[in-house]
Design an enzyme around this catalytic site. Structure first.
Site, PDB file in Angstrom:
ATOM      1  N   HIS A 270      45.500   6.382   3.338  1.00 59.95           N
ATOM      2  CA  HIS A 270      45.806   7.709   3.891  1.00 59.95           C
ATOM      3  C   HIS A 270      47.323   7.842   3.999  1.00 59.95           C
ATOM      4  O   HIS A 270      48.010   6.875   4.283  1.00 59.95           O
ATOM      5  CB  HIS A 270      45.177   7.866   5.291  1.00 59.95           C
ATOM      6  N   ASP A 328      36.469   9.964   4.187  1.00 60.70           N
ATOM      7  CA  ASP A 328      35.630  10.178   2.997  1.00 60.70           C
ATOM      8  C   ASP A 328      34.839   8.960   2.580  1.00 60.70           C
ATOM      9  O   ASP A 328      34.026   9.034   1.656  1.00 60.70           O
ATOM     10  CB  ASP A 328      36.537  10.615   1.832  1.00 60.70           C
TER      11      ASP A 328
HETATM   12  C1  SDX Z   1      41.872  13.234   2.820  1.00 61.41           C
HETATM   13  O1  SDX Z   1      46.335  14.319   4.552  1.00 61.41           O
HETATM   14  C2  SDX Z   1      45.229  14.372   5.140  1.00 61.41           C
HETATM   15  O2  SDX Z   1      45.154  14.453   6.364  1.00 61.41           O
HETATM   16  C3  SDX Z   1      44.019  14.376   4.235  1.00 61.41           C
HETATM   17  C4  SDX Z   1      42.664  14.284   4.937  1.00 61.41           C
HETATM   18  C5  SDX Z   1      42.362  15.531   5.720  1.00 61.41           C
HETATM   19  O3  SDX Z   1      41.544  15.440   6.667  1.00 61.41           O
HETATM   20  O4  SDX Z   1      42.855  16.616   5.324  1.00 61.41           O
HETATM   21  O5  SDX Z   1      42.653  13.152   5.797  1.00 61.41           O
HETATM   22  C6  SDX Z   1      41.516  14.152   3.916  1.00 61.41           C
HETATM   23  O6  SDX Z   1      42.355  13.672   1.815  1.00 61.41           O
HETATM   24  C7  SDX Z   1      41.700  11.751   3.008  1.00 61.41           C
HETATM   25  C8  SDX Z   1      42.230  10.921   1.812  1.00 61.41           C
HETATM   26  C9  SDX Z   1      41.125  10.992   0.739  1.00 61.41           C
HETATM   27  N1  SDX Z   1      41.617  10.414  -0.528  1.00 61.41           N
HETATM   28  C10 SDX Z   1      41.146   9.229  -0.973  1.00 61.41           C
HETATM   29  O7  SDX Z   1      40.385   8.500  -0.330  1.00 61.41           O
HETATM   30  C11 SDX Z   1      41.624   8.869  -2.363  1.00 61.41           C
HETATM   31  C12 SDX Z   1      42.018   7.380  -2.406  1.00 61.41           C
HETATM   32  N2  SDX Z   1      43.207   7.191  -1.566  1.00 61.41           N
HETATM   33  C13 SDX Z   1      44.480   7.242  -2.234  1.00 61.41           C
HETATM   34  O8  SDX Z   1      44.525   8.061  -3.388  1.00 61.41           O
HETATM   35  C14 SDX Z   1      45.648   7.322  -1.293  1.00 61.41           C
HETATM   36  O9  SDX Z   1      45.439   6.445  -0.260  1.00 61.41           O
HETATM   37  C15 SDX Z   1      46.016   8.659  -0.698  1.00 61.41           C
HETATM   38  C16 SDX Z   1      46.103   9.730  -1.726  1.00 61.41           C
HETATM   39  C17 SDX Z   1      45.031   9.050   0.340  1.00 61.41           C
HETATM   40  C18 SDX Z   1      47.377   8.468  -0.080  1.00 61.41           C
HETATM   41  O10 SDX Z   1      48.223   8.234  -1.163  1.00 61.41           O
HETATM   42  P1  SDX Z   1      49.621   7.603  -0.952  1.00 61.41           P
HETATM   43  O11 SDX Z   1      50.313   8.385   0.113  1.00 61.41           O
HETATM   44  O12 SDX Z   1      50.335   7.389  -2.224  1.00 61.41           O
HETATM   45  O13 SDX Z   1      49.224   6.236  -0.323  1.00 61.41           O
HETATM   46  P2  SDX Z   1      50.157   5.360   0.455  1.00 61.41           P
HETATM   47  O14 SDX Z   1      51.571   5.854   0.433  1.00 61.41           O
HETATM   48  O15 SDX Z   1      49.544   5.089   1.771  1.00 61.41           O
HETATM   49  O16 SDX Z   1      50.104   4.067  -0.509  1.00 61.41           O
HETATM   50  C19 SDX Z   1      50.683   2.909  -0.103  1.00 61.41           C
HETATM   51  C20 SDX Z   1      50.400   1.926  -1.203  1.00 61.41           C
HETATM   52  C21 SDX Z   1      50.718   2.416  -2.618  1.00 61.41           C
HETATM   53  O17 SDX Z   1      51.095   1.264  -3.357  1.00 61.41           O
HETATM   54  P3  SDX Z   1      52.668   1.070  -3.678  1.00 61.41           P
HETATM   55  O18 SDX Z   1      53.079   2.297  -4.477  1.00 61.41           O
HETATM   56  O19 SDX Z   1      53.364   0.966  -2.323  1.00 61.41           O
HETATM   57  O20 SDX Z   1      52.708  -0.210  -4.475  1.00 61.41           O
HETATM   58  O21 SDX Z   1      48.982   1.628  -1.229  1.00 61.41           O
HETATM   59  C22 SDX Z   1      48.447   1.946  -2.503  1.00 61.41           C
HETATM   60  C23 SDX Z   1      49.405   2.875  -3.199  1.00 61.41           C
HETATM   61  O22 SDX Z   1      49.334   2.690  -4.597  1.00 61.41           O
HETATM   62  N3  SDX Z   1      47.177   2.601  -2.258  1.00 61.41           N
HETATM   63  C24 SDX Z   1      46.012   2.189  -2.713  1.00 61.41           C
HETATM   64  C25 SDX Z   1      45.070   3.101  -2.202  1.00 61.41           C
HETATM   65  N4  SDX Z   1      45.684   4.008  -1.463  1.00 61.41           N
HETATM   66  C26 SDX Z   1      47.002   3.715  -1.511  1.00 61.41           C
HETATM   67  N5  SDX Z   1      45.661   1.156  -3.505  1.00 61.41           N
HETATM   68  C27 SDX Z   1      44.338   1.053  -3.777  1.00 61.41           C
HETATM   69  N6  SDX Z   1      43.368   1.873  -3.295  1.00 61.41           N
HETATM   70  C28 SDX Z   1      43.707   2.911  -2.525  1.00 61.41           C
HETATM   71  N7  SDX Z   1      42.757   3.725  -2.060  1.00 61.41           N
END
Ligand code: SDX
Length: 393
Positions: A270, A328
């Site tokens: 997140h 989710d």
């Molecule tokens: C919702 O914003 C909100 O409030 C949204 C929401 C709402 O109520 O409106 O909460 C609803 O959208 C929840 C999120 C649903 N999406 C997913 O579950 C999709 C999978 N998650 C990822 O795509 C990701 O975690 C995000 C999109 C949610 C966040 O993306 P970020 O901001 O790029 O993630 P981060 O900065 O926290 O990442 C930190 C690191 C990164 O690696 P580095 O670039 O530092 O090497 O963690 C990695 C990311 O690549 N990472 C993951 C990951 N999520 C982040 N690696 C593997 N699996 C994952 N799910």
């Protein structure tokens, strides 16, 4: 005391706006609607009480709640010409494609609530969106499965009405299961608002230009559809189905950690929560309640989800990156057990988030200092240069 509580997490300078609606502490895993913890609202109240709270800023008295329920209930029907509007979609259209189109089309059917300068019209538009979203979502579902639309029934509560509009057929009696209705109502509370997430920021930006509320909500629904946002519940369930069994989990954990692999664990991570999403805890409890009510003893998807969470939460990669299950991760298992196809999951998210979009839109419109949103950029393109005729290129 509303408005007296300020929290400066060090991003004051980059905050997109001020708001008094929802507070998130991502490090502590705290979520408050107008100061009330999500855990208490989900436990003790219903979704329309949360709608009232998000819109008005205070919990309703018994009389205010009864009046609000009455007014929402009597706005649940849509203009009969909307039904003909649906006929223009292909039968196999994704329900979110139908939702985005039909929400936007509301601007064409309800001209008496599109003048945003009129407080009365703003209130009517808010009620219309909250009241009609279940009807539109149910119509989108029925249309894609080729069944006749079911009209709302004023004798039912908000969520029971929605379940009946989705699952009743003219050929037989339909009785709403109160346990499932209560569970879905709680799921709606969990999804109602979430500060300045991508879709809410989209609604605010669209609204800042003076666009009518239906067009703004349609823009928010379009943004929510993305798999990185509200589309993640559909993607998370598909991921669990693809993993299939507990034995396959290590392979997918490795993929999620591989920087060269675009695969991400859907329902994990997140932008704000660097701790457990408080909604995910309530979601997991609700999942168990629904599966128990339906007599589903061992759901293989739930087994995979619980083991995947256990492994991920003990894995140094996920610990270091502070990746936890988000709302989710479990919601899809619950909604599938209730009988919804994966294609409806984001439509349900949009149904619930409409009140948050509307409350945030109203807060922005009613802020006298608000101006049109205009994000700036860092330009990294070519410097100034002279045009060369095509013959000399
Ligand atoms: C919702 O914003 C909100 O409030 C949204 C929401 C709402 O109520 O409106 O909460 C609803 O959208 C929840 C999120 C649903 N999406 C997913 O579950 C999709 C999978 N998650 C990822 O795509 C990701 O975690 C995000 C999109 C949610 C966040 O993306 P970020 O901001 O790029 O993630 P981060 O900065 O926290 O990442 C930190 C690191 C990164 O690696 P580095 O670039 O530092 O090497 O963690 C990695 C990311 O690549 N990472 C993951 C990951 N999520 C982040 N690696 C593997 N699996 C994952 N799910």
């Amino acid at each position: 005391q509303t408005g007296m509580f300020t929290y400066d997490p060090g991003f004051t300078s980059t905050a997109s706006c001020e708001s008094q609606i929802t507070y998130i502490d991502g490090d502590e895993g705290i979520l408050l609607y107008r100061g009330y913890p999500i855990e208490q609202l989900a436990e003790h109240g219903d979704f329309l009480e949360t709608c009232y709270l998000l819109l008005e800023g205070e919990l309703p008295t018994a009389a205010q709640k009864a009046d609000f329920d009455y007014r929402v209930t009597r706005h649940t029907m849509v203009h009969e010409q909307m039904a003909r509007f649906f006929q223009g979609f292909r039968r196999d259209a994704h329900p979110m494609a139908v939702m985005v189109g039909s929400i936007g089309a509301m601007s064409a059917f309800y001209h008496d609530s599109t003048d945003i300068s009129d407080p009365q019209q703003r209130m009517i538009a808010s009620m219309r969106m909250i009241a009609k979203m279940p009807t539109l979502a149910a119509m989108a579902f029925k249309y894609t499965i080729g069944q006749p639309f079911v009209f709302p029934l004023n004798s039912l509560d908000y969520t029971s009405n929605f379940l009946r509009m989705c699952f009743a057929v003219p050929a037989e009696e339909y009785k709403v299961n109160p346990v499932l209705s209560r569970a879905l109502d709680r799921i709606f509370i969990l999804h109602a608002d979430h500060e300045q997430n991508a879709s809410t920021s989209t609604v605010r930006l669209a609204g800042s230009s003076g666009a009518n509320p239906f067009a703004c909500i349609a823009a928010g629904a379009a943004c929510l559809w993305g798999p990185a946002h509200g589309g993640a519940n559909e993607a998370a369930l598909k991921m669990l189905e693809e993993i299939g069994s507990v034995e396959n989990i290590p392979k997918y954990i490795a993929k999620a950690k591989d920087k060269n692999d675009p695969f991400r664990l859907m329902g994990f991570g997140h932008r704000v929560y660097k701790n457990y999403d408080p909604r995910a805890k309530i979601m997991q409890k609700t999942t168990h309640e629904v599966l128990n009510e339906l007599g589903i003893k061992d759901d293989p998807l739930l087994d995979v989800a619980i083991e995947l969470e256990r492994i991920a939460l003990s894995d140094p990669y996920f610990i270091e990156k502070k990746l936890y299950p988000n709302i989710d991760f479990y919601s899809g298992i619950t909604l599938k057990a209730m009988g919804f196809p994966t294609s409806m999951f984001t439509a349900l998210f949009a149904l619930a988030r409409t009140v948050g979009w509307i409350a945030q839109w109203k807060e922005m419109i009613e802020d006298p200092s608000q101006r049109i949103g205009r994000p700036r950029q860092l330009y990294t393109g070519a410097g100034p240069r002279e045009y060369t005729p095509i013959g000399r290129r």
